[in-house]
Motif scaffolding. Structure first.
Motif, short mmCIF file in Angstrom:
data_model
loop_
_atom_site.label_atom_id
_atom_site.label_comp_id
_atom_site.label_asym_id
_atom_site.label_seq_id
_atom_site.Cartn_x
_atom_site.Cartn_y
_atom_site.Cartn_z
N LEU A 1 26.57 25.85 -73.10
CA LEU A 1 27.25 25.26 -71.95
C LEU A 1 27.98 26.34 -71.16
CD1 LEU A 1 28.81 22.14 -73.69
CD2 LEU A 1 26.79 22.19 -72.24
N GLY A 2 27.82 26.27 -69.85
CA GLY A 2 28.53 27.19 -68.96
C GLY A 2 29.54 26.44 -68.12
N VAL A 3 30.20 27.17 -67.27
CA VAL A 3 31.21 26.57 -66.39
C VAL A 3 30.58 25.47 -65.54
CG1 VAL A 3 32.77 27.04 -64.47
CG2 VAL A 3 32.63 28.65 -66.37
N ARG A 4 29.38 25.73 -65.05
CA ARG A 4 28.69 24.74 -64.21
C ARG A 4 28.49 23.41 -64.96
NH1 ARG A 4 22.60 25.12 -61.88
NH2 ARG A 4 22.75 23.33 -60.49
N ASP A 5 28.18 23.50 -66.24
CA ASP A 5 27.99 22.29 -67.04
C ASP A 5 29.28 21.48 -67.16
OD1 ASP A 5 25.25 22.89 -67.65
OD2 ASP A 5 25.98 24.37 -69.10
N TYR A 6 30.41 22.20 -67.34
CA TYR A 6 31.69 21.51 -67.45
C TYR A 6 32.12 20.90 -66.12
CZ TYR A 6 32.18 23.32 -72.15
OH TYR A 6 31.98 23.59 -73.47
N VAL A 7 31.86 21.60 -65.03
CA VAL A 7 32.17 21.05 -63.70
C VAL A 7 31.33 19.82 -63.45
CG1 VAL A 7 32.05 21.50 -61.21
CG2 VAL A 7 32.97 23.23 -62.74
N ASN A 8 30.05 19.88 -63.81
CA ASN A 8 29.16 18.73 -63.68
C ASN A 8 29.67 17.56 -64.52
OD1 ASN A 8 26.82 17.35 -62.78
ND2 ASN A 8 25.70 18.01 -64.59
N GLY A 9 30.11 17.86 -65.74
CA GLY A 9 30.66 16.82 -66.61
C GLY A 9 31.91 16.19 -66.04
N PHE A 10 32.78 17.02 -65.46
CA PHE A 10 34.00 16.49 -64.84
C PHE A 10 33.68 15.65 -63.62
CE2 PHE A 10 37.40 16.77 -61.69
CZ PHE A 10 38.43 16.18 -62.41
N ALA A 11 32.78 16.14 -62.77
CA ALA A 11 32.47 15.45 -61.51
C ALA A 11 31.75 14.12 -61.73
CB ALA A 11 31.64 16.35 -60.61
N PHE A 12 30.81 14.10 -62.66
CA PHE A 12 29.96 12.92 -62.78
C PHE A 12 30.19 12.12 -64.06
CE2 PHE A 12 27.56 15.84 -60.01
CZ PHE A 12 27.61 15.08 -58.86
N GLY A 13 31.11 12.54 -64.88
CA GLY A 13 31.52 11.75 -66.03
C GLY A 13 30.39 11.33 -66.94
N VAL A 14 30.31 10.05 -67.18
CA VAL A 14 29.36 9.51 -68.14
C VAL A 14 27.90 9.78 -67.73
CG1 VAL A 14 29.23 7.18 -67.13
CG2 VAL A 14 28.87 7.49 -69.58
N PHE A 15 27.65 9.90 -66.44
CA PHE A 15 26.28 10.16 -66.01
C PHE A 15 25.86 11.58 -66.37
CE2 PHE A 15 27.80 6.71 -63.31
CZ PHE A 15 26.90 5.74 -63.69
N ALA A 16 26.79 12.53 -66.35
CA ALA A 16 26.48 13.89 -66.82
C ALA A 16 26.28 13.87 -68.34
CB ALA A 16 27.59 14.85 -66.45
N LEU A 17 27.11 13.10 -69.04
CA LEU A 17 26.94 12.98 -70.49
C LEU A 17 25.56 12.41 -70.83
CD1 LEU A 17 30.44 11.58 -71.54
CD2 LEU A 17 29.56 13.89 -71.92
N HIS B 1 37.96 11.53 -66.28
CA HIS B 1 36.93 12.55 -66.26
C HIS B 1 37.35 13.79 -67.06
CE1 HIS B 1 33.88 11.08 -63.18
NE2 HIS B 1 34.67 10.06 -63.47
N LEU B 2 38.65 14.07 -67.11
CA LEU B 2 39.12 15.14 -68.00
C LEU B 2 38.85 14.77 -69.46
CD1 LEU B 2 42.49 16.20 -66.34
CD2 LEU B 2 40.42 17.60 -66.57
N LEU B 3 39.12 13.52 -69.82
CA LEU B 3 38.85 13.05 -71.17
C LEU B 3 37.34 13.11 -71.47
CD1 LEU B 3 39.83 11.80 -73.81
CD2 LEU B 3 39.65 9.56 -72.71
N GLN B 4 36.53 12.71 -70.51
CA GLN B 4 35.08 12.76 -70.71
C GLN B 4 34.58 14.20 -70.84
OE1 GLN B 4 33.55 10.44 -67.44
NE2 GLN B 4 33.77 8.53 -68.56
N THR B 5 35.21 15.12 -70.12
CA THR B 5 34.82 16.53 -70.23
C THR B 5 35.17 17.06 -71.62
OG1 THR B 5 35.13 16.82 -67.87
CG2 THR B 5 35.09 18.81 -69.20
#
Length: 92
Positions: free
Chosen positions: A63-79, A46-50
């Motif tokens: 992109l804000g902090v919330r977007d990066y947290v969402n990307g880390f938490a949900f990985g490919v689904f956030a992408l 998930h770090l790599l995906q972020t």
């Protein structure tokens, strides 16, 4: 596609909860070790995906902090979710 993304985020959240619960109250037997290994692999992936998320979208979407947290938490689904937003943004 939106339903698939939502379902994927739900399953991902449940997996995170299971792995984090195992840290606080380890399961019996080998499953605890397996879940700890999976947690480590998941964090790395998930770090790599972020990082990929930042590389792909930071220039075209604010992109804000919330977007990066969402990307880390949900990985490919956030992408996929942000990709869908980007495609809708360019369609308008």
């Amino acid at each position: 596609m939106k339903t698939l993304i939502t379902l994927g985020k739900l399953v991902t959240a449940l997996a995170w909860l299971l792995m984090l619960f195992n840290l606080l109250h380890p399961f019996d037997g080998q499953i605890a070790a397996v879940l700890n290994i999976l947690l480590g692999v998941t964090v790395m992936m998930h770090l790599l995906q972020t990082l990929i998320f930042h590389t792909l979208f930071s220039r075209v979407l604010p992109l804000g902090v919330r977007d990066y947290v969402n990307g880390f938490a949900f990985g490919v689904f956030a992408l996929l979710s942000y990709r869908q937003q980007l495609l809708q943004h360019h369609a308008n």
